[in-house]
Design a protein around this motif. Structure first.
Motif, PDB file in Angstrom:
ATOM      1  N   GLY A   1       0.886  -1.152   0.180  1.00  9.05           N
ATOM      2  CA  GLY A   1      -0.010  -0.075  -0.052  1.00  9.05           C
ATOM      3  C   GLY A   1       0.830   1.120  -0.063  1.00  9.05           C
ATOM      4  O   GLY A   1       0.302   2.292  -0.507  1.00  9.05           O
ATOM      5  N   VAL A   2       1.939   1.307   0.543  1.00 13.10           N
ATOM      6  CA  VAL A   2       2.795   2.376   0.852  1.00 13.10           C
ATOM      7  C   VAL A   2       3.303   2.647  -0.645  1.00 13.10           C
ATOM      8  O   VAL A   2       3.373   4.181  -0.830  1.00 13.10           O
ATOM      9  N   ILE A   3       3.707   1.982  -1.333  1.00 17.06           N
ATOM     10  CA  ILE A   3       4.297   2.211  -2.671  1.00 17.06           C
ATOM     11  C   ILE A   3       3.685   3.006  -3.712  1.00 17.06           C
ATOM     12  O   ILE A   3       3.846   3.588  -4.757  1.00 17.06           O
ATOM     13  N   THR A   4       2.163   2.809  -3.526  1.00 18.82           N
ATOM     14  CA  THR A   4       1.187   3.480  -4.372  1.00 18.82           C
ATOM     15  C   THR A   4       0.976   4.862  -3.983  1.00 18.82           C
ATOM     16  O   THR A   4       0.185   5.774  -4.494  1.00 18.82           O
ATOM     17  N   GLY A   5       1.039   5.097  -2.755  1.00 13.95           N
ATOM     18  CA  GLY A   5       0.628   6.397  -2.035  1.00 13.95           C
ATOM     19  C   GLY A   5       1.241   7.605  -2.723  1.00 13.95           C
ATOM     20  O   GLY A   5       2.912   7.517  -3.034  1.00 13.95           O
ATOM     21  N   PRO A   6       0.800   8.842  -2.954  1.00 14.11           N
ATOM     22  CA  PRO A   6       1.090   9.869  -3.698  1.00 14.11           C
ATOM     23  C   PRO A   6       2.468  10.732  -2.929  1.00 14.11           C
ATOM     24  O   PRO A   6       3.542  11.080  -3.342  1.00 14.11           O
ATOM     25  N   TYR A   7       2.337  10.579  -1.410  1.00 13.49           N
ATOM     26  CA  TYR A   7       3.362  11.196  -0.669  1.00 13.49           C
ATOM     27  C   TYR A   7       4.459  10.396  -0.843  1.00 13.49           C
ATOM     28  O   TYR A   7       5.691  11.002  -0.650  1.00 13.49           O
ATOM     29  N   PHE A   8       4.503   8.982  -0.717  1.00 17.53           N
ATOM     30  CA  PHE A   8       5.796   8.131  -0.729  1.00 17.53           C
ATOM     31  C   PHE A   8       6.113   8.423  -2.173  1.00 17.53           C
ATOM     32  O   PHE A   8       7.532   8.613  -2.308  1.00 17.53           O
ATOM     33  N   ARG A   9       5.627   8.349  -3.278  1.00 17.46           N
ATOM     34  CA  ARG A   9       6.002   8.696  -4.528  1.00 17.46           C
ATOM     35  C   ARG A   9       6.701   9.925  -4.807  1.00 17.46           C
ATOM     36  O   ARG A   9       7.726   9.921  -5.529  1.00 17.46           O
ATOM     37  N   LYS A  10       6.035  10.947  -4.385  1.00 13.96           N
ATOM     38  CA  LYS A  10       6.659  12.217  -4.195  1.00 13.96           C
ATOM     39  C   LYS A  10       7.968  12.457  -3.501  1.00 13.96           C
ATOM     40  O   LYS A  10       8.906  13.038  -3.920  1.00 13.96           O
ATOM     41  N   PHE A  11       7.991  11.754  -2.330  1.00 15.21           N
ATOM     42  CA  PHE A  11       9.219  11.889  -1.248  1.00 15.21           C
ATOM     43  C   PHE A  11      10.344  11.397  -2.205  1.00 15.21           C
ATOM     44  O   PHE A  11      11.534  11.636  -2.072  1.00 15.21           O
ATOM     45  N   PHE A  12      10.198  10.000  -2.889  1.00  7.96           N
ATOM     46  CA  PHE A  12      11.226   9.388  -3.428  1.00  7.96           C
ATOM     47  C   PHE A  12      11.323   9.708  -5.029  1.00  7.96           C
ATOM     48  O   PHE A  12      11.916   8.916  -5.874  1.00  7.96           O
TER      49      PHE A  12
ATOM     50  N   ASP B   1       3.619  13.039   4.821  1.00  2.60           N
ATOM     51  CA  ASP B   1       4.548  11.979   4.720  1.00  2.60           C
ATOM     52  C   ASP B   1       4.329  11.044   5.792  1.00  2.60           C
ATOM     53  O   ASP B   1       4.395   9.844   5.934  1.00  2.60           O
ATOM     54  N   LEU B   2       3.480  11.243   6.840  1.00  2.00           N
ATOM     55  CA  LEU B   2       3.075  10.416   7.754  1.00  2.00           C
ATOM     56  C   LEU B   2       2.142   9.213   7.456  1.00  2.00           C
ATOM     57  O   LEU B   2       1.978   8.381   7.984  1.00  2.00           O
ATOM     58  N   SER B   3       1.697   9.541   6.226  1.00  2.00           N
ATOM     59  CA  SER B   3       0.709   8.457   5.585  1.00  2.00           C
ATOM     60  C   SER B   3       1.594   7.221   5.293  1.00  2.00           C
ATOM     61  O   SER B   3       0.799   6.050   5.366  1.00  2.00           O
ATOM     62  N   TRP B   4       2.812   7.427   5.117  1.00  2.00           N
ATOM     63  CA  TRP B   4       3.711   6.120   4.960  1.00  2.00           C
ATOM     64  C   TRP B   4       4.669   5.812   6.121  1.00  2.00           C
ATOM     65  O   TRP B   4       4.991   4.732   6.330  1.00  2.00           O
ATOM     66  N   ARG B   5       4.980   7.004   6.926  1.00  2.00           N
ATOM     67  CA  ARG B   5       5.900   6.886   8.002  1.00  2.00           C
ATOM     68  C   ARG B   5       5.200   5.687   9.236  1.00  2.00           C
ATOM     69  O   ARG B   5       5.876   5.076   9.813  1.00  2.00           O
TER      70      ARG B   5
END
Length: 523
Positions: A40-51, A175-179
């Motif tokens: 689920g994390v790898i499809t999140g917009p904040y995760f993709r933006k951070f990386f 970014d807490l959405s994936w942290r």
């Protein structure tokens, strides 16, 4: 007045057994959680933006590099488990996993995330190797399968929990959405590490290292707490006799000796774990949201579908609790392989024709596939290897089978994003073909182990008869009386379990074998 029962001050008997099983399952819960959390994390917009919008190779590396660490420690876990004990290895794995989770949570960039995943993998490798060994060594023969399946349910519950945590955290606009999902790994690892300090050690390991009094105490507790219990004493004596026999035989405990003497068992153990991955489960576990996006579900809806699938996945692991010690291992593996092959074939077909009904049809097929895996090729490959391997080689043999799991786990995890783009719908029938191969392998080569005590597994593979024949030939050279005696014993032995014909072995028949009873003095 008799002394107070020990049960008044601590858990004994079945409550102790189930308490150990539930708590040890936290180890595989961590493994399951880590499988699902990245999906689920790898499809999140904040995760993709951070990386910085990671490529398919970068995503595959972040997901699959955990298996590199797990592969390394699963190979080493055999020696670690024999030296530190099962409980000490469990503690070490939990601590290492928590450290890796902390690095992932506070990562400043791609390569730190990769390092954190590798370190977590080191912990997962120890846990995924030692928990099945620990579980098998404390379980009675008639409940061993059920308890191992309960353990696997813990694994899938971890996976389902991570998916739903991913879903709810996806509503956080930062970014807490994936942290946060990654930080929960640390909390669970810490709980397991603390709990492992109060769990009893494996009685078989204690006896193997000459801590007989402690081993007898644990066995007595597992049988109700009475140190004078006849069944507990008989079990202790059977384990002790087996340990002494293996020592007196002068057999070493190296990987070379294991491979020379138990090659068939080791290959069967490794094959069960290899096909558990080749059958396609991690295409779904690691990349379920991507699979559903490929089928037409977009963004958060893809994670929601993954969460619904995960709930059914958990429920599918419950029937084996009851069935595995009644239907046996072979039947469950065979039927699971058939349903999985059909489901994967249909998944590919629906994606190929790409009609308006495809998104719903793919969800249905994936759910059926996951349910079939959760009932069969999910739990049994974790139960089977520690069952069929002898005590002296169990930790090393299971470490090889678990390393096989992680090697193929890495292969599937690393290649899936590329194959989803390269061969598209053909990926799913490809894994369906491996399901067919696993059916053939089980049908022709896997013996049934239902209800067989660990110390009697030699008879299942026909090795007990071979050992007796060698001993008899030695005695024949000593005297005529011994020769006649040994001939008599051989003639009586023919109709026994290890003397079954090929057809009986293929069908997993037990020749009406009764439930195990210890040999008593004077028999």
């Amino acid at each position: 007045m008799p002394p107070a029962s020990p049960s008044s001050s601590r858990l004994v008997g079945q409550p102790l057994l189930y308490a150990i099983s539930v708590f040890a399952s936290l180890g595989v819960f961590l493994f399951g959680y880590d499988q699902g959390v990245m999906s689920g994390v790898i499809t999140g917009p904040y995760f993709r933006k951070f990386f910085n919008e990671p490529t398919a190779i970068q995503v595959g590396t972040m997901v699959a590099v955990l298996e590199v660490g797990a592969f390394v420690t699963s190979l080493a876990a055999g020696r670690i488990g024999d030296s530190l004990g099962r409980r000490g290895t469990l503690f070490s794995g939990a601590v290492v996993f928590a450290i890796g989770g902390a690095i992932q949570t506070f990562t400043p960039g791609f390569w730190t995330m990769v390092v954190g995943r590798i370190i977590s993998g080191l912990g997962v490798g120890l846990l995924s190797t030692i928990v099945p060994i620990y579980q098998s060594e404390i379980s009675p023969p008639d409940h061993r399968g059920a308890l191992a399946c309960m353990e696997f349910t813990g694994n899938i519950f971890g996976y389902a929990s991570s998916v739903w945590i991913d879903y709810f955290c996806s509503f956080i606009e930062s970014d807490l959405s994936w942290r946060i999902p990654l930080f929960i790994q640390c909390v669970i690892g810490a709980i397991l590490a603390i709990g492992s300090l109060v769990m009893p050690e494996s009685p078989r390991w204690l006896i193997d290292v000459d801590r007989d009094d402690e081993g007898m105490r644990v066995i007595a507790d597992l049988h109700g707490g009475d140190p004078e219990d006849l069944v507990a004493k008989a079990e202790f004596q059977e384990i002790k006799d087996r340990v002494m026999y293996e020592r007196e035989s002068g057999e070493g405990r190296t990987y070379a000796v294991m491979w020379k003497r138990y090659k068939k068992r080791v290959l069967l153990a490794m094959s069960s774990q290899a096909f558990a991955q080749l059958n396609g489960i991690n295409v779904i576990s690691y990349y379920a949201p991507r699979v559903f996006e490929e089928a037409g579900w977009i963004g958060r809806d893809a994670i929601l579908m993954t969460g619904i699938n995960a709930i059914i996945y958990v429920l599918s692991t419950l029937p084996p609790w009851y069935l595995v010690d009644r239907w046996g291992r072979r039947f469950i593996l065979l039927t699971g392989a058939v349903v999985m092959a059909l489901s994967l074939g249909l998944t590919g077909w629906w994606m190929y024709i790409d009609v308006p009904e495809t998104p719903q049809a793919v969800v249905f097929c994936v759910i059926i596939f996951n349910a079939a895996f959760g009932y069969s090729w999910g739990p049994i490959p974790w139960l089977y290897p520690p069952e069929i391997l002898p005590l002296t080689m169990r930790a090393k043999g299971v470490s090889l089978s678990t390393a096989t799991n992680w090697a193929f786990n890495f292969l599937v995890g690393e290649m899936t994003p590329e194959l989803q783009e390269l061969i598209e719908w053909r990926l799913y029938p490809m894994h369906g073909f491996f399901c067919v191969c696993s059916f053939i392998l089980v049908y022709f080569l896997y013996p049934e182990t239902k209800g067989v005590p660990l110390e009697e597994m030699d008879a299942v593979f026909g090795e007990e008869e071979l050992e007796e024949r060698l001993e008899e030939e030695e005695s024949e050279r000593a005297s005529l009386v011994s020769r006649r005696s040994s001939r008599s014993r051989r003639s009586v032995r023919v109709p026994g379990p290890s003397g079954r014909g090929l057809v009986s072995r293929l069908l997993g028949r037990t020749d009406g074998r009764a439930s195990y009873e210890p040999i008593r003095d004077g028999d």
